[in-house]
Design an enzyme around this catalytic site. Structure first.
Site, PDB file in Angstrom:
ATOM      1  N   ASN A   9       0.873  -1.182   0.000  1.00 57.22           N
ATOM      2  CA  ASN A   9       0.000   0.000   0.000  1.00 57.22           C
ATOM      3  C   ASN A   9       0.906   1.226   0.000  1.00 57.22           C
ATOM      4  O   ASN A   9       1.471   1.579   1.027  1.00 57.22           O
ATOM      5  CB  ASN A   9      -0.888  -0.053   1.258  1.00 57.22           C
ATOM      6  CG  ASN A   9      -1.700   1.216   1.453  1.00 57.22           C
ATOM      7  OD1 ASN A   9      -1.800   2.044   0.548  1.00 57.22           O
ATOM      8  ND2 ASN A   9      -2.277   1.369   2.642  1.00 57.22           N
ATOM      9  N   LYS A  11       0.122   4.216  -0.288  1.00 55.55           N
ATOM     10  CA  LYS A  11      -0.541   5.406   0.263  1.00 55.55           C
ATOM     11  C   LYS A  11      -0.307   6.594  -0.688  1.00 55.55           C
ATOM     12  O   LYS A  11      -0.261   6.416  -1.898  1.00 55.55           O
ATOM     13  CB  LYS A  11      -0.063   5.681   1.690  1.00 55.55           C
ATOM     14  CG  LYS A  11      -0.151   4.413   2.560  1.00 55.55           C
ATOM     15  CD  LYS A  11       0.055   4.649   4.013  1.00 55.55           C
ATOM     16  CE  LYS A  11      -0.059   3.321   4.764  1.00 55.55           C
ATOM     17  NZ  LYS A  11       0.034   3.452   6.197  1.00 55.55           N
ATOM     18  N   HIS A  95      -9.340   1.176   5.100  1.00 59.09           N
ATOM     19  CA  HIS A  95      -8.055   1.412   5.766  1.00 59.09           C
ATOM     20  C   HIS A  95      -8.269   2.360   6.941  1.00 59.09           C
ATOM     21  O   HIS A  95      -9.088   3.282   6.863  1.00 59.09           O
ATOM     22  CB  HIS A  95      -7.053   1.998   4.766  1.00 59.09           C
ATOM     23  CG  HIS A  95      -5.668   2.011   5.339  1.00 59.09           C
ATOM     24  ND1 HIS A  95      -5.247   2.990   6.191  1.00 59.09           N
ATOM     25  CD2 HIS A  95      -4.640   1.130   5.222  1.00 59.09           C
ATOM     26  CE1 HIS A  95      -3.993   2.714   6.560  1.00 59.09           C
ATOM     27  NE2 HIS A  95      -3.611   1.601   5.986  1.00 59.09           N
ATOM     28  N   GLU A  97      -6.683   4.780   7.980  1.00 58.93           N
ATOM     29  CA  GLU A  97      -6.510   6.212   7.666  1.00 58.93           C
ATOM     30  C   GLU A  97      -7.787   6.779   7.056  1.00 58.93           C
ATOM     31  O   GLU A  97      -8.139   7.938   7.291  1.00 58.93           O
ATOM     32  CB  GLU A  97      -5.302   6.396   6.731  1.00 58.93           C
ATOM     33  CG  GLU A  97      -3.995   6.234   7.493  1.00 58.93           C
ATOM     34  CD  GLU A  97      -2.840   5.689   6.677  1.00 58.93           C
ATOM     35  OE1 GLU A  97      -2.866   5.766   5.442  1.00 58.93           O
ATOM     36  OE2 GLU A  97      -1.895   5.162   7.308  1.00 58.93           O
ATOM     37  N   GLU A 167      -5.180  -4.843  10.850  1.00 61.92           N
ATOM     38  CA  GLU A 167      -4.142  -3.827  11.023  1.00 61.92           C
ATOM     39  C   GLU A 167      -4.409  -3.039  12.306  1.00 61.92           C
ATOM     40  O   GLU A 167      -5.208  -2.092  12.291  1.00 61.92           O
ATOM     41  CB  GLU A 167      -4.139  -2.857   9.847  1.00 61.92           C
ATOM     42  CG  GLU A 167      -3.866  -3.503   8.506  1.00 61.92           C
ATOM     43  CD  GLU A 167      -3.343  -2.476   7.510  1.00 61.92           C
ATOM     44  OE1 GLU A 167      -2.234  -2.684   7.011  1.00 61.92           O
ATOM     45  OE2 GLU A 167      -4.013  -1.462   7.271  1.00 61.92           O
ATOM     46  N   GLY A 173       2.653   2.398  10.702  1.00 59.21           N
ATOM     47  CA  GLY A 173       3.603   3.487  10.485  1.00 59.21           C
ATOM     48  C   GLY A 173       4.318   3.938  11.753  1.00 59.21           C
ATOM     49  O   GLY A 173       4.971   4.974  11.770  1.00 59.21           O
ATOM     50  N   SER A 212       3.606  -1.973  10.378  1.00 66.12           N
ATOM     51  CA  SER A 212       5.054  -2.017  10.591  1.00 66.12           C
ATOM     52  C   SER A 212       5.677  -3.386  10.293  1.00 66.12           C
ATOM     53  O   SER A 212       6.594  -3.821  10.980  1.00 66.12           O
ATOM     54  CB  SER A 212       5.408  -1.564  12.014  1.00 66.12           C
ATOM     55  OG  SER A 212       5.022  -0.206  12.198  1.00 66.12           O
TER      56      SER A 212
END
Ligand code: PGA
Length: 251
Positions: A9, A11, A95, A97, A167, A173, A212
């Site tokens: 991904n 992003k 996701h 985010e 996730e 991240g 991560s």
């Protein structure tokens, strides 16, 4: 047997030059690796380039999001039809985010999953708890709620073709990954919940871990019985790291 899948991904990162170099290197590095499905999810405008660079090789391309409307007057949005026309086979939905920064609700994500699947894309459905939720002991409850929303709207029969990515938000991240055991516990729970709705499909559904993942921790995670590969952010932007993770999934 579930074939492991490793999805990158990107992003909101990348450029045409970066995509050209990375696709070439990943392509070359995949020779001799046959036991892993590899997917790259670049920003929309780089999808055609990545699709062409994959050149029929075993790298599939996916979108990072989609809009659920029929094609029409929705300025700035991308439909399943446009993704498919550009070469996408997959699309990431839900996701964290998008949940946190763009206000996507369980219901919207479930709707996106249904539309993506109905139009012929394979959804990669992201689930995961925040740090506060984990510390409050609510991980199971949150992940179950997110999954049940999808099952109710899109139907359990989208599995095993649809893919799940667990996730934990606190691991994305941050460099702080879930331990192999923490991840496995949630993956097992997700599979159990899936089995309640679709007992035949649950065992064949791929459940990816994301947050991560790096070449150094991938092998431990992927050796867990219910972890079937990874959804990779930062480490998918460097061919060598991404390939290291793919190799870990292949062994
Ligand atoms: P990360 O991101 O690998 O950079 O933690 C994973 C993701 O957000 O899918």
């Amino acid at each position: 047997m579930r074939t492991p899948l490793v999805a990158g991904n990107w992003k909101m990162n990348g450029s045409r030059a970066m995509a050209a170099g990375l696709m070439k290197d990943v392509h070359a590095g995949l020779s001799g690796i046959s036991g892993v499905d590899v997917v790259i999810c670049p920003p929309f405008v780089l999808v055609p380039q990545c699709f062409q660079a994959a050149d029929g090789a075993s790298i599939a391309v996916g979108g990072q999001n989609l809009d659920t409307h029929e094609p029409g007057a929705f300025t700035g949005e991308i439909s399943a039809e446009i993704l498919i026309d550009a070469g996408c086979e997959y699309v990431i939905v839900g996701h964290s985010e998008r949940r946190a920064l763009y206000g996507e609700t369980d219901e919207l994500i479930a709707h996106k999953t249904r539309v993506a699947f109905a139009k012929g894309l394979t959804p990669i459905i992201c689930l995961g708890e925040t740090l506060e939720e984990r510390e409050a002991g609510a991980t199971g409850e949150v992940v179950t709620r997110q999954l049940v929303a999808v099952l109710d709207e899109a139907g359990p029969e989208i599995f095993p073709q649809a893919i799940i990515a667990y996730e934990p938000v606190w691991a994305i991240g941050t460099g702080r990954t879930a331990t192999d055991g923490q991840a496995q516990d949630v993956h097992a729970l997700v599979r159990e919940q899936l089995a309640v709705a679709n007992s035949a499909g649950a065992q064949s559904t791929r459940i990816l871990y994301g947050g991560s993942v790096k070449p150094e921790n991938a092998a431990g995670l992927f050796s867990q019985p219910d972890i079937d590969g990874g959804l990779i952010g930062g480490a998918s932007l460097k061919a060598e790291d991404f390939l290291g993770i793919i190799r870990a999934a292949n062994s």
